[in-house]
Design an enzyme around this catalytic site. Structure first.
Site, PDB file in Angstrom:
ATOM      1  N   ASP A   1      52.659 -65.356 -39.916  1.00 39.40           N
ATOM      2  CA  ASP A   1      52.006 -64.348 -39.071  1.00 39.40           C
ATOM      3  C   ASP A   1      50.492 -64.470 -39.089  1.00 39.40           C
ATOM      4  O   ASP A   1      49.926 -65.253 -39.866  1.00 39.40           O
ATOM      5  CB  ASP A   1      52.438 -62.931 -39.502  1.00 39.40           C
TER       6      ASP A   1
ATOM      7  N   ASN B   1      56.804 -51.170 -47.749  1.00 40.28           N
ATOM      8  CA  ASN B   1      57.745 -50.502 -46.833  1.00 40.28           C
ATOM      9  C   ASN B   1      58.916 -51.405 -46.448  1.00 40.28           C
ATOM     10  O   ASN B   1      59.683 -51.093 -45.536  1.00 40.28           O
ATOM     11  CB  ASN B   1      57.008 -50.023 -45.569  1.00 40.28           C
TER      12      ASN B   1
ATOM     13  N   HIS C   1      58.691 -54.462 -45.189  1.00 40.77           N
ATOM     14  CA  HIS C   1      58.496 -55.432 -44.102  1.00 40.77           C
ATOM     15  C   HIS C   1      58.544 -56.859 -44.641  1.00 40.77           C
ATOM     16  O   HIS C   1      58.213 -57.111 -45.796  1.00 40.77           O
ATOM     17  CB  HIS C   1      57.219 -55.145 -43.290  1.00 40.77           C
TER      18      HIS C   1
ATOM     19  N   GLU D   1      57.896 -54.874 -39.068  1.00 39.17           N
ATOM     20  CA  GLU D   1      57.787 -53.542 -39.657  1.00 39.17           C
ATOM     21  C   GLU D   1      59.097 -52.761 -39.479  1.00 39.17           C
ATOM     22  O   GLU D   1      59.860 -53.028 -38.539  1.00 39.17           O
ATOM     23  CB  GLU D   1      56.654 -52.770 -38.969  1.00 39.17           C
TER      24      GLU D   1
HETATM   25  P1  PGA Z   1      51.040 -58.762 -50.597  1.00 38.15           P
HETATM   26  O1  PGA Z   1      51.678 -58.542 -49.185  1.00 38.15           O
HETATM   27  O2  PGA Z   1      51.466 -60.113 -51.058  1.00 38.15           O
HETATM   28  O3  PGA Z   1      49.555 -58.694 -50.369  1.00 38.15           O
HETATM   29  O4  PGA Z   1      51.548 -57.664 -51.483  1.00 38.15           O
HETATM   30  C1  PGA Z   1      53.038 -58.807 -49.007  1.00 38.15           C
HETATM   31  C2  PGA Z   1      53.443 -58.418 -47.623  1.00 38.15           C
HETATM   32  O5  PGA Z   1      52.871 -57.477 -47.059  1.00 38.15           O
HETATM   33  O6  PGA Z   1      54.356 -59.052 -47.088  1.00 38.15           O
END
Ligand code: PGA
Length: 241
Positions: free
Chosen positions: A67, A136, A138, A143
């Site tokens: 992404d 959350n 995702h 999302e």
């Molecule tokens: P993070 O993000 O590695 O910064 O915790 C993970 C994500 O949002 O997929």
């Protein structure tokens, strides 16, 4: 889902690096799906070490990323292309033309998604896909929602994700509200998915996956139960809280 519990972040990173190192040694032209965020930084450090100290060869490896924020150019230090160059690509012998991060500059969003879908179709099945998980649930920027996208799409980030990601920006208002993200079908196309999670903040999400026994598009990571080859590598804090 196979689960590997590690004592800490370093061990989690090393375990993931071992799997990827083995893959690249066995198949030098592997296609790797890569992720951004704080979680995989240690993994990338281990891969750089493997390259520098043991000559792990990335010259034939191809990568695709999950992404990117909409509207941040490659020179913006919060863009994911910048992150990938800074944390991995600039330190190993991968060819720039073999690395792919979705791009979206706000001008023609539909064309941006079509371009990335075409790239994914052309590059073929990934040997390994690295994934982090949001608090959350995702995965990539898919999302929680009643419907999830199958293919690369432009997505609105949830308030929670904007809040969590604001730690990387000067102020919350600077966090882009839209992203371009690989969809679920694309993520699932990988032969093996390595899901990484560390730290207390991920405990609830990991608990839902391991003990939830459900799939729910409002908790996208739960869908990983449907993939035949997922390895969850988790540290004790994310496992036990
Ligand atoms: P993070 O993000 O590695 O910064 O915790 C993970 C994500 O949002 O997929």
């Amino acid at each position: 889902m196979k689960t590997i519990i590690c004592k800490d972040y370093d061990e989690m990173s090393k375990k993931a690096a071992e799997i990827i190192t083995k893959q690249v040694k066995e198949k030098p032209d592997s296609v790797l799906g890569l992720a951004t965020g704080s979680t995989p930084i240690g993994l990338y450090k281990c891969l750089i070490k493997e390259h520098k100290e043991n000559g792990l060869d990335f010259s034939k490896v191809k990568t695709v990323n999950l992404d990117e924020y909409v509207g941040l150019g490659e020179k913006d230090d919060q863009s994911y292309i910048y992150f990938m160059r800074d944390n991995l690509f600039n330190h190993i012998n991968i060819k720039k033309e073999n690395t792919h991060v979705p791009e979206s500059n706000k001008e023609d969003l539909k064309l941006d998604t079509e371009k990335y879908n075409k790239l994914l179709d052309d590059i073929g099945t990934r040997d390994i896909q690295v994934l982090g998980i949001g608090v959350n649930g995702h995965i990539a920027f898919n999302e929680p929602d009643d419907k999830l996208n199958l293919r690369t799409s432009i997505v609105d980030l949830t308030e929670e994700t904007i809040e969590v990601n604001s730690r990387f920006f000067e102020k919350k208002e600077d966090v882009p509200t839209k992203a371009i993200s690989m969809g679920l079908e694309d993520i699932f196309d990988a032969k093996c998915i390595i899901l990484l999670a560390n730290g207390k903040s991920k405990k609830e999400a990991i608990d839902k996956i391991l003990n939830g026994k459900f799939v729910d598009t409002n908790f996208p990571a739960s869908l990983l139960h449907l993939h035949p080859n997922v390895v969850l590598i988790v540290d004790e804090e994310a496992y036990n809280g």
